[in-house]
Design an enzyme around this catalytic site. Structure first.
Site, PDB file in Angstrom:
ATOM      1  N   GLU A  59      47.654 -52.338 -52.530  1.00 43.25           N
ATOM      2  CA  GLU A  59      47.802 -53.750 -52.173  1.00 43.25           C
ATOM      3  C   GLU A  59      46.428 -54.289 -51.827  1.00 43.25           C
ATOM      4  OE1 GLU A  59      50.495 -54.718 -48.969  1.00 43.25           O
ATOM      5  OE2 GLU A  59      50.273 -56.857 -49.389  1.00 43.25           O
ATOM      6  N   CYS A 256      53.363 -57.189 -49.395  1.00 38.04           N
ATOM      7  CA  CYS A 256      53.652 -58.594 -49.059  1.00 38.04           C
ATOM      8  C   CYS A 256      52.834 -59.570 -49.880  1.00 38.04           C
ATOM      9  CB  CYS A 256      53.387 -58.844 -47.585  1.00 38.04           C
ATOM     10  SG  CYS A 256      54.505 -57.974 -46.506  1.00 38.04           S
ATOM     11  N   ASN A 387      59.502 -57.570 -53.117  1.00 38.23           N
ATOM     12  CA  ASN A 387      58.923 -56.504 -52.297  1.00 38.23           C
ATOM     13  C   ASN A 387      59.865 -56.112 -51.171  1.00 38.23           C
ATOM     14  OD1 ASN A 387      56.982 -54.723 -51.091  1.00 38.23           O
ATOM     15  ND2 ASN A 387      56.473 -56.349 -49.659  1.00 38.23           N
ATOM     16  N   GLU A 388      59.679 -56.717 -49.994  1.00 38.48           N
ATOM     17  CA  GLU A 388      60.490 -56.316 -48.834  1.00 38.48           C
ATOM     18  C   GLU A 388      61.544 -57.368 -48.553  1.00 38.48           C
ATOM     19  OE1 GLU A 388      57.921 -55.618 -45.492  1.00 38.48           O
ATOM     20  OE2 GLU A 388      57.900 -53.474 -45.857  1.00 38.48           O
TER      21      GLU A 388
HETATM   22  O1  AHR Z   1      51.506 -51.900 -46.271  1.00 37.10           O
HETATM   23  C1  AHR Z   1      51.329 -53.046 -45.516  1.00 37.10           C
HETATM   24  C2  AHR Z   1      52.541 -53.956 -45.556  1.00 37.10           C
HETATM   25  O2  AHR Z   1      53.634 -53.345 -44.956  1.00 37.10           O
HETATM   26  C3  AHR Z   1      53.045 -54.305 -46.921  1.00 37.10           C
HETATM   27  O3  AHR Z   1      52.383 -55.376 -47.465  1.00 37.10           O
HETATM   28  C4  AHR Z   1      54.470 -54.653 -46.694  1.00 37.10           C
HETATM   29  O4  AHR Z   1      55.268 -54.417 -47.815  1.00 37.10           O
HETATM   30  C5  AHR Z   1      54.841 -53.834 -45.485  1.00 37.10           C
HETATM   31  O5  AHR Z   1      55.470 -54.590 -44.539  1.00 37.10           O
END
Ligand code: AHR
Length: 670
Positions: A59, A256, A387-388
């Site tokens: 990321e 994120c 993603n989440e």
């Molecule tokens: O890894 C850091 C963050 O943690 C990521 O962006 C997210 O997916 C998770 O909450």
């Protein structure tokens, strides 16, 4: 029978060797009644371990892309930050007098890279212009070649000379170049610079000598050496660390960052390919995410874009795994939703991405890939939808994505969200829904205390053996307990606890198809989140103890699981011992991974049931350290595995496990 001198010498040598390796071959009975026994059923191989079992999560957080993997040295190099002079400062030497004026040539069209800067020198000499600070400084190595380039045009009739200087933190000159013969139309000018000494905190000056006017844009200083020496390539030392892990997949670009704080600043892959000036810069969501770690100069130039991610995956032998926005902004932030009747263009982005990756060069998007220099498909097999994300809003959006993607590309495996936590209400709801919808692979995230990892080594033992598979997509032990908190450390206790947990992932390879530690990278002067797998500054990088755990598991991934019993039971974690075993078909070796999570060494009896043709020489890779031990830029390999020979293993042998250790044993067998 008399013992010959040769036999005696051999016996002495063998004893000495065994002493060093703490190994006693059969048939010596166990001297230590406290010994633990690990029984590996070599003749009963179980499920295949997916080649994707251990992979990477990338990321753009902590300056992971710009200022990290993407080695452009000039920050805000085309004046597109909202504060167009961020990272730049005015320089006037001697009696030189002049002005810097910013222009926006795209205010009506919203085109990318519309800003440029005019340097106007009215009088005097000595040099007038601007200086760039880089990403917390500019890293340059003595004697290495750096390509400087600038898009420029002369304004008016006065000839202009542009002077490029590299200076260290004490303003000592490291290298320079002159750009002459500027034309009145925009052109790119280049020069090579070889610094006379190394600096991690250099800056670059761009100066005009004497009166004259020049417009400048796209100012770049790029290392000649990149991974595989690709143009617009990636930072070689960082990619080397990744390649050495032999990762099964590369997940990108997050995290994120995929979601954005608002939909407007979500990651959109189509804006990240093609010529650099066409890639439209946006804010990085980690710029403002943590009040305690603000990073006002964090933007995404997309110099590292989707094409480069695919190339990187290919270069390191990892399956590409893009994660796409599914019409939802981060639910920890605005939580904005794309209306369901406006979701089609998000879905079309997914379909077009598959065509970009896999389509032939006659398809619309396959042609674009070919034009970028890769006529052969990238062979994309999986794609993440969101993603989440959580809640019914996610489920209804996922359903629409799945319907469209599976209709056109039935073989593409889809990764779906289980929310941000390891087992809350959101998690249970999503798992229920994903089972109902017969999803392919569900992405679980857990940033928990080290003890949680040791206590949850059996997490997947009782998961249903049918239905969606698991992607342990983001995990890392947090020494301070809180996810990403600045007090967290990449210490050995965390890494050891992750190793214990990973034996559980491996033992359940029939359910767990993929896993990745997160996040991957952090710049020591510009991070927002910790812990991270790999840390770096502008010149150096190192793998954490967690990195070496990941690497040991990945490079020692077997082909099939072998059943393991610990002291006659399948329950792991007894006496703080954790184990998994596999058979490596290619090497024809039994691979046994054992974690001793206690401060005392432990005698171990290893029984290989049903193994034939056991080789004379095995290998042991031992990773052990003080629980608080960490690696660092000055001690990059303080915690690193040590390879030993495992002489004369047999169907039953003893091994002494070091205190607080991860040991990987490789024993040739059939
Ligand atoms: O890894 C850091 C963050 O943690 C990521 O962006 C997210 O997916 C998770 O909450």
């Amino acid at each position: 029978m008399k013992t010959t001198r040769l036999q005696l010498a051999f016996a002495i040598t063998l004893l000495a060797l065994l002493g060093t390796l703490c190994l006693t071959p059969l048939p010596a009975p166990l001297a230590n009644t406290q010994a633990n026994t690990i029984t590996v059923q070599v003749d009963k191989p179980g499920a295949a371990i997916a080649p994707t079992m251990f992979g990477l999560f990338f990321e753009d957080i902590n300056f992971g892309a710009d200022g990290g993997l993407y080695p452009e040295r000039i920050k805000n190099n085309s004046f597109e930050f909202p504060d167009p002079m961020m990272g730049w400062k005015r320089v006037a030497r001697g009696d030189a007098k002049g002005t810097l004026q910013l222009y926006d040539a795209g205010s009506r069209t919203n085109q990318p890279n519309a800003h440029y800067l005019q340097i106007k020198v009215d009088s005097g000499s000595g040099g007038f212009g601007l200086s760039n600070e880089g990403f917390r400084g500019i890293g340059v190595e003595q004697g290495a070649e750096y390509s400087f380039s600038v898009l420029a045009r002369k304004v008016g009739d006065t000839p202009v000379v542009l002077r490029v200087e590299l200076e260290d933190a004490d303003n000592k000159q490291l290298g320079e170049a002159a750009i002459t013969g500027l034309s009145a139309t925009w052109q790119t000018y280049t020069a090579a610079i070889r610094p006379i000494s190394t600096s991690g905190k250099a800056h670059l000056n761009l100066l005009v000598d004497g009166p004259g006017i020049v417009d400048v844009d796209l100012i770049s200083l790029y290392p000649k050496e990149t991974w595989k020496n690709r143009a617009n390539g990636l930072r070689a030392d960082l990619v080397k660390l990744l390649a050495e892990m032999k990762p099964g997949f590369l997940r990108f670009p997050g995290g994120c960052i995929v979601e954005g704080r608002h939909l407007e600043t979500r990651y959109q892959w189509k804006t990240t390919i093609g010529a650099l000036p066409e890639r439209k810069l946006i804010v990085n969501r980690w710029n403002t995410e943590f009040r305690h770690r603000p990073t006002p100069d964090y933007y995404q130039s997309f110099g590292l874009g989707y094409y480069e991610y695919f190339l990187l995956s290919e270069d390191i032998g990892a399956e590409p795994l893009p994660i796409l926005n599914c019409g939802m902004a981060c639910q920890f932030n605005s939580g904005e939703l794309a209306p369901l009747d406006d979701l089609d263009h998000y879905i079309q982005d997914a379909l077009d991405l598959i065509e970009f990756a896999n389509g032939s060069a006659v398809t619309t998007w396959g042609r674009k890939r070919a034009a970028l220099g890769h006529p052969a498909p990238f062979n994309l097999k999986m794609l993440g939808v969101g993603n989440e994300q959580w809640g019914p809003q996610y489920v209804e959006r996922y359903e629409r994505f799945a319907k469209a993607i599976k209709a056109k590309y039935p073989k593409i495996m889809l990764i779906t969200s289980a929310g941000p936590f390891a087992g809350d209400e959101r998690f249970r709801y999503l798992w229920g829904e994903m089972r109902r919808l017969k999803a392919d692979i569900v992405d679980e995230h857990y940033y928990m205390a080290p003890k949680w990892f040791r206590d949850n080594v059996g997490r997947y033992d009782d998961y249903p053996r049918t239905g969606p598979k698991v992607f342990a997509g983001e995990y890392a032990a947090q020494s301070s307990g809180g996810g990403g908190r600045p007090e967290n450390r990449n210490n050995w206790e965390c890494a050891l606890s992750e190793a214990a947990f990973m034996t559980g992932l491996e033992r359940n390879a029939d359910v767990v198809l993929m896993s990745s530690y997160a996040p991957l990278f952090a710049q020591v002067d510009a991070w927002q989140w910790t812990p991270n797998l790999i840390w770096f500054d502008n010149l150096r990088s190192y793998g954490t103890p967690n990195y070496y755990v990941q690497k040991l598991f990945s490079v020692n991934r077997g082909s099939r699981i072998l059943p393991v019993q610990l002291n006659g039971s399948g329950k792991n974690g007894q006496q703080n011992l954790f184990a998994s075993a596999s058979f490596d078909d290619k090497a024809s070796e039994v691979v046994l991974k054992v974690v001793n999570a206690e401060a005392a060494s432990k005698e171990l009896r290893v029984n290989l049931i049903g193994a034939a043709n056991i080789g004379q020489l095995g290998k042991a890779f031992v990773l052990t350290a003080d629980l608080k031990a960490e690696n660092g830029l000055d001690e990059p390999t303080k915690v690193t595995p040590v390879e030993q020979q495992l002489a004369a293993p047999s169907a039953g042998f003893n091994f002494t496990l070091a205190p607080n250790s991860l040991t990987v044993l490789r024993i040739p067998a059939q």
